[in-house]
Design a protein around this motif. Structure first.
Motif, PDB file in Angstrom:
ATOM      1  N   TYR A  85     -19.185  47.737  -7.953  1.00 40.19           N
ATOM      2  CA  TYR A  85     -18.167  47.164  -7.070  1.00 40.19           C
ATOM      3  C   TYR A  85     -17.299  46.166  -7.829  1.00 40.19           C
ATOM      4  CZ  TYR A  85     -15.852  44.806  -3.230  1.00 40.19           C
ATOM      5  OH  TYR A  85     -14.895  44.279  -2.406  1.00 40.19           O
ATOM      6  N   ASP A  86     -17.917  45.291  -8.595  1.00 35.58           N
ATOM      7  CA  ASP A  86     -17.152  44.309  -9.363  1.00 35.58           C
ATOM      8  C   ASP A  86     -16.262  44.970 -10.403  1.00 35.58           C
ATOM      9  OD1 ASP A  86     -17.976  42.097  -7.997  1.00 35.58           O
ATOM     10  OD2 ASP A  86     -19.415  41.419  -9.501  1.00 35.58           O
ATOM     11  N   LEU A  87     -16.757  46.045 -10.995  1.00 39.58           N
ATOM     12  CA  LEU A  87     -15.969  46.763 -11.996  1.00 39.58           C
ATOM     13  C   LEU A  87     -14.721  47.377 -11.373  1.00 39.58           C
ATOM     14  CD1 LEU A  87     -15.807  47.961 -14.931  1.00 39.58           C
ATOM     15  CD2 LEU A  87     -16.993  49.969 -14.001  1.00 39.58           C
ATOM     16  N   LEU A  88     -14.881  47.963 -10.188  1.00 37.54           N
ATOM     17  CA  LEU A  88     -13.777  48.650  -9.543  1.00 37.54           C
ATOM     18  C   LEU A  88     -12.869  47.712  -8.754  1.00 37.54           C
ATOM     19  CD1 LEU A  88     -15.614  51.839  -8.211  1.00 37.54           C
ATOM     20  CD2 LEU A  88     -14.308  51.567 -10.330  1.00 37.54           C
ATOM     21  N   ASN A  89     -13.380  46.514  -8.451  1.00 39.61           N
ATOM     22  CA  ASN A  89     -12.608  45.563  -7.641  1.00 39.61           C
ATOM     23  C   ASN A  89     -12.587  44.180  -8.300  1.00 39.61           C
ATOM     24  OD1 ASN A  89     -12.252  47.202  -4.925  1.00 39.61           O
ATOM     25  ND2 ASN A  89     -14.396  47.457  -5.556  1.00 39.61           N
ATOM     26  N   PRO A  90     -12.044  44.064  -9.488  1.00 39.55           N
ATOM     27  CA  PRO A  90     -12.019  42.759 -10.156  1.00 39.55           C
ATOM     28  C   PRO A  90     -11.138  41.776  -9.398  1.00 39.55           C
ATOM     29  CG  PRO A  90     -10.613  44.311 -11.313  1.00 39.55           C
ATOM     30  CD  PRO A  90     -11.345  45.111 -10.274  1.00 39.55           C
ATOM     31  N   TRP A  91     -11.591  40.533  -9.281  1.00 34.76           N
ATOM     32  CA  TRP A  91     -10.807  39.510  -8.579  1.00 34.76           C
ATOM     33  C   TRP A  91      -9.911  38.799  -9.570  1.00 34.76           C
ATOM     34  CZ3 TRP A  91     -10.578  38.497  -3.393  1.00 34.76           C
ATOM     35  CH2 TRP A  91      -9.831  37.367  -3.020  1.00 34.76           C
ATOM     36  N   ASP A  92      -8.602  38.904  -9.365  1.00 30.47           N
ATOM     37  CA  ASP A  92      -7.669  38.265 -10.298  1.00 30.47           C
ATOM     38  C   ASP A  92      -6.342  37.997  -9.589  1.00 30.47           C
ATOM     39  OD1 ASP A  92      -6.073  37.362 -12.333  1.00 30.47           O
ATOM     40  OD2 ASP A  92      -6.659  38.918 -13.760  1.00 30.47           O
ATOM     41  N   PRO A  93      -6.138  36.771  -9.090  1.00 30.73           N
ATOM     42  CA  PRO A  93      -4.891  36.448  -8.396  1.00 30.73           C
ATOM     43  C   PRO A  93      -3.642  36.610  -9.261  1.00 30.73           C
ATOM     44  CG  PRO A  93      -6.565  34.796  -7.945  1.00 30.73           C
ATOM     45  CD  PRO A  93      -7.096  35.653  -9.052  1.00 30.73           C
ATOM     46  N   ARG A  94      -3.797  36.657 -10.571  1.00 28.15           N
ATOM     47  CA  ARG A  94      -2.637  36.820 -11.443  1.00 28.15           C
ATOM     48  C   ARG A  94      -2.098  38.241 -11.395  1.00 28.15           C
ATOM     49  NH1 ARG A  94      -5.923  34.722 -16.570  1.00 28.15           N
ATOM     50  NH2 ARG A  94      -7.158  36.446 -15.685  1.00 28.15           N
ATOM     51  N   ARG A  95      -2.936  39.176 -10.970  1.00 28.70           N
ATOM     52  CA  ARG A  95      -2.554  40.588 -11.003  1.00 28.70           C
ATOM     53  C   ARG A  95      -2.506  41.238  -9.623  1.00 28.70           C
ATOM     54  NH1 ARG A  95      -5.967  42.982 -16.224  1.00 28.70           N
ATOM     55  NH2 ARG A  95      -5.181  41.470 -17.746  1.00 28.70           N
ATOM     56  N   ALA A  96      -3.323  40.773  -8.692  1.00 28.42           N
ATOM     57  CA  ALA A  96      -3.417  41.421  -7.386  1.00 28.42           C
ATOM     58  C   ALA A  96      -2.809  40.531  -6.309  1.00 28.42           C
ATOM     59  CB  ALA A  96      -4.883  41.711  -7.056  1.00 28.42           C
ATOM     60  N   PRO A  97      -1.769  40.976  -5.619  1.00 35.18           N
ATOM     61  CA  PRO A  97      -1.153  40.160  -4.569  1.00 35.18           C
ATOM     62  C   PRO A  97      -2.119  39.763  -3.457  1.00 35.18           C
ATOM     63  CG  PRO A  97       0.292  41.972  -5.180  1.00 35.18           C
ATOM     64  CD  PRO A  97      -1.021  42.218  -5.859  1.00 35.18           C
ATOM     65  N   CYS A  98      -3.077  40.632  -3.139  1.00 41.06           N
ATOM     66  CA  CYS A  98      -4.048  40.285  -2.097  1.00 41.06           C
ATOM     67  C   CYS A  98      -4.921  39.113  -2.537  1.00 41.06           C
ATOM     68  CB  CYS A  98      -4.902  41.489  -1.725  1.00 41.06           C
ATOM     69  SG  CYS A  98      -5.745  42.289  -3.100  1.00 41.06           S
ATOM     70  N   ASP A  99      -5.321  39.109  -3.793  1.00 39.47           N
ATOM     71  CA  ASP A  99      -6.129  38.000  -4.308  1.00 39.47           C
ATOM     72  C   ASP A  99      -5.310  36.711  -4.372  1.00 39.47           C
ATOM     73  OD1 ASP A  99      -7.947  40.035  -4.598  1.00 39.47           O
ATOM     74  OD2 ASP A  99      -7.933  40.032  -6.797  1.00 39.47           O
ATOM     75  N   ALA A 100      -4.047  36.834  -4.749  1.00 40.96           N
ATOM     76  CA  ALA A 100      -3.175  35.657  -4.822  1.00 40.96           C
ATOM     77  C   ALA A 100      -2.972  35.046  -3.436  1.00 40.96           C
ATOM     78  CB  ALA A 100      -1.836  36.041  -5.433  1.00 40.96           C
ATOM     79  N   PHE A 101      -2.875  35.891  -2.418  1.00 39.17           N
ATOM     80  CA  PHE A 101      -2.702  35.415  -1.044  1.00 39.17           C
ATOM     81  C   PHE A 101      -3.871  34.512  -0.648  1.00 39.17           C
ATOM     82  CE2 PHE A 101      -3.625  35.811   3.474  1.00 39.17           C
ATOM     83  CZ  PHE A 101      -2.387  35.614   4.068  1.00 39.17           C
ATOM     84  N   TYR A 102      -5.093  34.987  -0.888  1.00 43.41           N
ATOM     85  CA  TYR A 102      -6.261  34.188  -0.522  1.00 43.41           C
ATOM     86  C   TYR A 102      -6.428  32.977  -1.424  1.00 43.41           C
ATOM     87  CZ  TYR A 102      -7.863  37.636   2.860  1.00 43.41           C
ATOM     88  OH  TYR A 102      -7.961  38.449   3.955  1.00 43.41           O
ATOM     89  N   ASP A 103      -6.140  33.137  -2.697  1.00 46.85           N
ATOM     90  CA  ASP A 103      -6.315  32.028  -3.630  1.00 46.85           C
ATOM     91  C   ASP A 103      -5.463  30.835  -3.231  1.00 46.85           C
ATOM     92  OD1 ASP A 103      -7.453  31.015  -6.189  1.00 46.85           O
ATOM     93  OD2 ASP A 103      -5.362  31.016  -6.814  1.00 46.85           O
TER      94      ASP A 103
END
Length: 248
Positions: A16-34
């Protein structure tokens, strides 16, 4: 065959971590929560999984209270690699915090695992109780109009190499769609098709009207609603229903 023994829970969480890396710099969804987490002094991540969001927040300077809650023991074992964050095994409905958090989150479409109205009501009640008055609860759910499940079929299988170098194939297959609930299986296999693991999941696809009625019943007011991760409005083409609700 005991597929869980072939491809263990620990293997699945690492995948799961491999396929769903958390990175607000690259993923808009992660940036939203960050952005929301950074602004909150105390954060409860409901359905935290392997803890990637809270790990990132701590690593990037969050000095407040961070708490992760999840019923998946294997995922929490991975989350607990950081000891400077609180981790608790359990479901949202069983939480007993009282007015301790400024922000509660459910990322990764975790809200959709609440399949029945009773699941939603009990979970919302516990989350609201955990928040201070004025505290916010933010989460997303796939918009049913986008019919995301139609792409969950073996023809869309993904091939990849996992963290220990195994070549694998992953696909999903829908079993049933009824009353807004989609039940499907996720299969991990070798490239030749030999199945290593099957996991069966049910997700609920709530429309905006039903979702807002349940939030209001629980004592939340919708502060903001978006149809995409760039904070655009919900439209007939939206794939997401992204909500920021406030404890009234």
């Amino acid at each position: 065959m005991d597929t869980v023994a072939v491809y263990s829970d620990d293997d699945a969480t690492a995948l799961y971590d491999l396929l769903n890396p958390w990175d607000p710099r690259r993923a808009p969804c992660d940036a939203f929560y960050d952005e929301l987490v950074v602004a909150a002094k105390s954060v409860l991540d409901v359905g935290c999984g392997t803890g990637s969001m809270l790990h990132w927040s701590r690593e990037h300077g969050h000095v407040g209270r961070l708490v992760g809650l999840d019923p998946d023991r294997a995922a929490l074992a991975r989350a607990r690699r950081r000891a400077d964050i609180e981790w608790l095994e359990g479901a949202a409905a069983g939480a007993s915090w009282q007015a301790e958090f400024d922000l509660a989150t459910m990322t990764g479409h975790a809200f959709q695992f609440l399949v029945t109205d009773d699941d939603v009501r009990s979970s919302l009640a516990a989350i609201r109780a955990a928040l201070r008055v004025g505290g916010r609860f933010t989460f997303e759910t796939r918009h049913p109009q986008a019919r995301a499940w139609e792409a969950w079929n073996p023809s869309n299988a993904s091939d990849f190499t996992d963290a220990v170098g195994r070549a694998l194939r992953l696909w999903h297959e829908v079993e049933a769609v009824a009353d807004g609930v989609v039940t499907f299986t996720g299969t991990v296999a070798e490239p030749n098709g030999t199945v290593l693991r099957n996991d069966r999941t049910s997700l609920r696809f709530l429309d905006v009207v039903t979702l807002d009625a349940l939030l209001a019943e629980a004592g939340f007011e919708v502060e903001a609603r978006y149809g995409d991760w760039h904070r655009g409005p919900v439209t007939p083409a939206s794939q997401e229903i992204i909500t920021i609700a406030r404890h009234m």
